[in-house]
Design a protein around this motif. Structure first.
Motif, PDB file in Angstrom:
ATOM      1  N   LEU A  29       0.823  -1.213   0.000  1.00 44.58           N
ATOM      2  CA  LEU A  29       0.000   0.000   0.000  1.00 44.58           C
ATOM      3  C   LEU A  29       0.854   1.258   0.000  1.00 44.58           C
ATOM      4  O   LEU A  29       0.514   2.256  -0.600  1.00 44.58           O
ATOM      5  N   PHE A  34      -4.909   7.807   5.543  1.00 44.26           N
ATOM      6  CA  PHE A  34      -6.307   7.948   5.968  1.00 44.26           C
ATOM      7  C   PHE A  34      -6.899   6.571   6.251  1.00 44.26           C
ATOM      8  O   PHE A  34      -6.709   5.639   5.473  1.00 44.26           O
ATOM      9  N   VAL A  52     -12.088   1.730   5.027  1.00 40.35           N
ATOM     10  CA  VAL A  52     -11.435   2.404   3.900  1.00 40.35           C
ATOM     11  C   VAL A  52     -10.026   2.743   4.349  1.00 40.35           C
ATOM     12  O   VAL A  52      -9.827   3.289   5.436  1.00 40.35           O
ATOM     13  N   GLU A  54      -6.477   4.534   2.850  1.00 38.75           N
ATOM     14  CA  GLU A  54      -5.912   5.247   1.707  1.00 38.75           C
ATOM     15  C   GLU A  54      -4.440   5.522   1.943  1.00 38.75           C
ATOM     16  O   GLU A  54      -4.043   5.991   3.003  1.00 38.75           O
ATOM     17  N   SER A  55      -3.655   5.248   0.914  1.00 40.43           N
ATOM     18  CA  SER A  55      -2.251   5.637   0.933  1.00 40.43           C
ATOM     19  C   SER A  55      -2.121   6.866   0.050  1.00 40.43           C
ATOM     20  O   SER A  55      -3.102   7.348  -0.511  1.00 40.43           O
ATOM     21  N   VAL A  56      -0.898   7.389  -0.060  1.00 45.32           N
ATOM     22  CA  VAL A  56      -0.701   8.511  -0.971  1.00 45.32           C
ATOM     23  C   VAL A  56      -1.147   8.111  -2.362  1.00 45.32           C
ATOM     24  O   VAL A  56      -1.705   8.904  -3.110  1.00 45.32           O
ATOM     25  N   LYS A  57      -0.953   6.839  -2.676  1.00 44.79           N
ATOM     26  CA  LYS A  57      -1.192   6.383  -4.040  1.00 44.79           C
ATOM     27  C   LYS A  57      -2.636   6.018  -4.331  1.00 44.79           C
ATOM     28  O   LYS A  57      -3.111   6.240  -5.436  1.00 44.79           O
ATOM     29  N   ALA A  58      -3.318   5.392  -3.356  1.00 41.52           N
ATOM     30  CA  ALA A  58      -4.567   4.753  -3.737  1.00 41.52           C
ATOM     31  C   ALA A  58      -5.508   4.563  -2.568  1.00 41.52           C
ATOM     32  O   ALA A  58      -5.101   4.572  -1.421  1.00 41.52           O
ATOM     33  N   ALA A  59      -6.765   4.398  -2.914  1.00 39.56           N
ATOM     34  CA  ALA A  59      -7.772   4.026  -1.922  1.00 39.56           C
ATOM     35  C   ALA A  59      -8.019   2.526  -2.021  1.00 39.56           C
ATOM     36  O   ALA A  59      -8.111   1.978  -3.110  1.00 39.56           O
ATOM     37  N   SER A  60      -8.115   1.882  -0.900  1.00 42.04           N
ATOM     38  CA  SER A  60      -8.355   0.442  -0.862  1.00 42.04           C
ATOM     39  C   SER A  60      -9.367   0.146   0.238  1.00 42.04           C
ATOM     40  O   SER A  60      -9.820   1.047   0.928  1.00 42.04           O
ATOM     41  N   ASP A  61      -9.687  -1.113   0.394  1.00 40.91           N
ATOM     42  CA  ASP A  61     -10.666  -1.491   1.397  1.00 40.91           C
ATOM     43  C   ASP A  61     -10.221  -2.720   2.136  1.00 40.91           C
ATOM     44  O   ASP A  61      -9.435  -3.501   1.644  1.00 40.91           O
TER      45      ASP A  61
END
Lengths: 120, 415
Positions: A29, A34, A52, A54-61
């Protein structure tokens, strides 16, 4: 400790399962910035997207690995999301879920099987 | 870098994604904030991805440096190195970051093509002095944008730097109107960005210290001609360096041996350009968004505007000149989410916490490491009051955003 294909770790204590993500997942990640957690006392079904992340790069779950009720959440992650990178398998647990049937854990991977799964 | 306002960053939307590798455990959300299937699937969806990936000239060096590479626009690109996106971003803002942007298109034209180029780009190119470069966009008949690019007026030719995903398109477009278009295929493109970029590059190539923002020069290094511009895509001072492939790895290693320089991946490139308020083609603008709407009206020089010496004369001139005079239907806006949740490309924007019609959407958004919180760029209805709080629909909830001027961080350009 048990592991899911979705890179969650599960730790059983009585009928309460503590859930976090593996070090491998945290590394993939990248810097977590967040985290949004489910509400306590929510009934969840296996596969529900309840966190939820979130990394700097992407939102994941993160999905609920089992049916059950959310009984505790780790508020420290909301204030300090970087904890997920610093201590994914310790201080950075996400939620605790009360399950009906602990036999449901049997199907998940043990540590060796998980290591095979991620190719280590 | 040569490319200020273009360059294909990567965002997490249904259209482009940056960090999604085959082994990534979590899937990106799509641009509506809904979830796509997750688990190990590659969420890269750029339609320009070729079936077989082209390796960058520096591929071996990237691997040695611990790069995580992902496919982008047909290339295998380093999205981050061992430091990670956050540290790489902050390093670039305080030291010097080295980016491999060799996937971008380098195109040479004869000097005589400047007038013809003005027929495709609404910028004052005939007024561009030798030794300088200028930002511009290729427009279509509807006033939309086909690509954005840098145009350098050099001693012997015109050099264009275009987006990787639009390179083939741009070559065809240029060749339909201009003779002598040459795709440069024997050069890599490096960018060195950050407040210590000048000192680090000047240690190898002393001539760069005298360059100003948007100057271009050909300077020697170890027997090779470096095509250097003082420009970039991070909001920092810095340079883009076109180097013969034969010398690319040597130059990269020489720069990296300087303690001030660290390798930086495309992940940080995207967060840096977002904080700098720089547009990314395919997000802030596309064939249905005019340069005026996208906040790039400044690139249309006085000579090309109504009443100018060479007013109009480019595709979509009627639409674009009318928008410059009367205002465009939409405008670009900087947005600061009031909460901590990043709001990414595709999030729908509303004027009220409930009800009401959508007034726009986020074109780029994410976490800004230098800002220390979420930042976004949006495209909204022009009549929206400038002080109005907006609301983004994130996972079914309306979350407030404040309109702010761009950029989010003060530029470090050496004028």
């Amino acid at each position: 400790m048990k592991y899911t294909e979705d890179h969650e770790w599960l730790s059983l204590d009585g009928d309460i399962v503590t859930v976090g993500i593996t070090e491998y997942a945290a590394t993939q990640l990248g810097d977590v910035v967040f985290v949004e957690l489910p509400e306590i006392e929510t009934q969840v079904a296996r596969g529900d997207e309840i966190v939820v992340i979130e990394s700097v790069k992407a939102a994941s779950d993160i999905v609920a690995p089992l049916d059950g009720e959310i009984v505790e959440i780790n508020e420290a992650l909301v204030d300090n999301p970087a904890l997920v990178n610093d201590d994914p398998t310790g201080a950075a647990w996400f939620f605790k879920i009360k399950i009906e049937d602990d036999a449901a854990l049997d199907e998940f991977m043990d540590e060796d099987e998980y290591k095979d799964h991620i190719g280590e | 870098m040569w490319v200020s306002a273009s360059a294909e960053g990567i965002t997490i939307s249904g259209e482009r994604t940056e960090g999604a590798s085959q082994t990534r455990p979590f899937a990106a959300k799509n641009d509506a904030g809904r979830l796509r299937a997750w688990k190990g699937r590659n969420t890269m969806t750029d339609d320009a991805i070729a079936p077989s990936l082209t390796a960058l000239p520096l591929a071996a060096l990237h691997v040695e440096l611990g790069a995580k590479c992902v496919p982008f626009a047909g290339w295998s690109m380093p999205v981050q190195y061992a430091q990670g996106v956050m540290a790489e971003h902050l390093w670039t803002r305080s030291h010097a970051g080295l980016f491999d942007v060799s996937h971008m298109g380098q195109v040479r034209l004869p000097k005589s093509a400047l007038a013809a180029l003005e027929g495709l780009i609404p910028a004052d190119l005939l007024g561009l002095p030798e030794g300088r470069q200028r930002y511009g966009v290729f427009t279509n008949d509807a006033g939309g944008v086909l690509d954005d690019l840098m145009v350098a007026h050099r001693a012997d030719d015109i050099l264009l730097i275009v987006n990787a995903a639009r390179h083939a398109h741009d070559l065809a477009h240029l060749r339909a109107h201009i003779a002598g278009v040459e795709a440069v295929t024997d050069r890599a493109l490096l960018a060195l960005q950050g407040p210590e970029a000048e000192a680090a590059l000047a240690a190898l190539v002393p001539g760069v210290a005298a360059m100003r923002f948007m100057d271009v020069a050909v300077l020697p290094w170890q027997g090779a001609d470096l095509w250097i511009s003082r420009s970039g895509y991070t909001g920092e001072d810095g340079f883009e360096i076109s180097v013969p492939v034969t010398h690319a790895e040597g130059l990269a290693r020489a720069l990296l041996s300087d303690a001030r320089v660290a390798p930086i991946g495309l992940g940080a490139r995207d967060s840096l350009r977002l904080e700098a308020g720089l547009p990314l083609y395919g997000q802030e603008m596309d064939e249905t968004t005019s340069p005026v709407e996208a906040g790039q009206g400044w690139s249309i020089g006085r000579a090309r505007r109504a009443g100018g010496a060479r007013a109009g004369g480019f595709p979509g001139a009627e639409v674009i000149l009318d928008q410059l005079a009367q205002g465009a239907p939409r405008r670009r806006v900087g947005l600061l989410p009031e909460g901590r949740a990043p709001m990414r490309a595709g999030v729908a924007l509303f004027a009220a916490p409930e009800g009401d019609a959508q007034i726009g959407h986020i074109t780029s958004g994410g976490f800004g490491p230098s800002v220390g919180g979420p930042v976004a760029i949006g495209l909204i209805a022009a009549e929206t009051p400038a002080d109005a709080t907006l609301f983004g629909d994130l996972r079914g909830k309306r979350l407030a955003l404040r309109q702010v001027p761009l950029p989010f961080v003060p530029p470090g350009f050496k004028r």
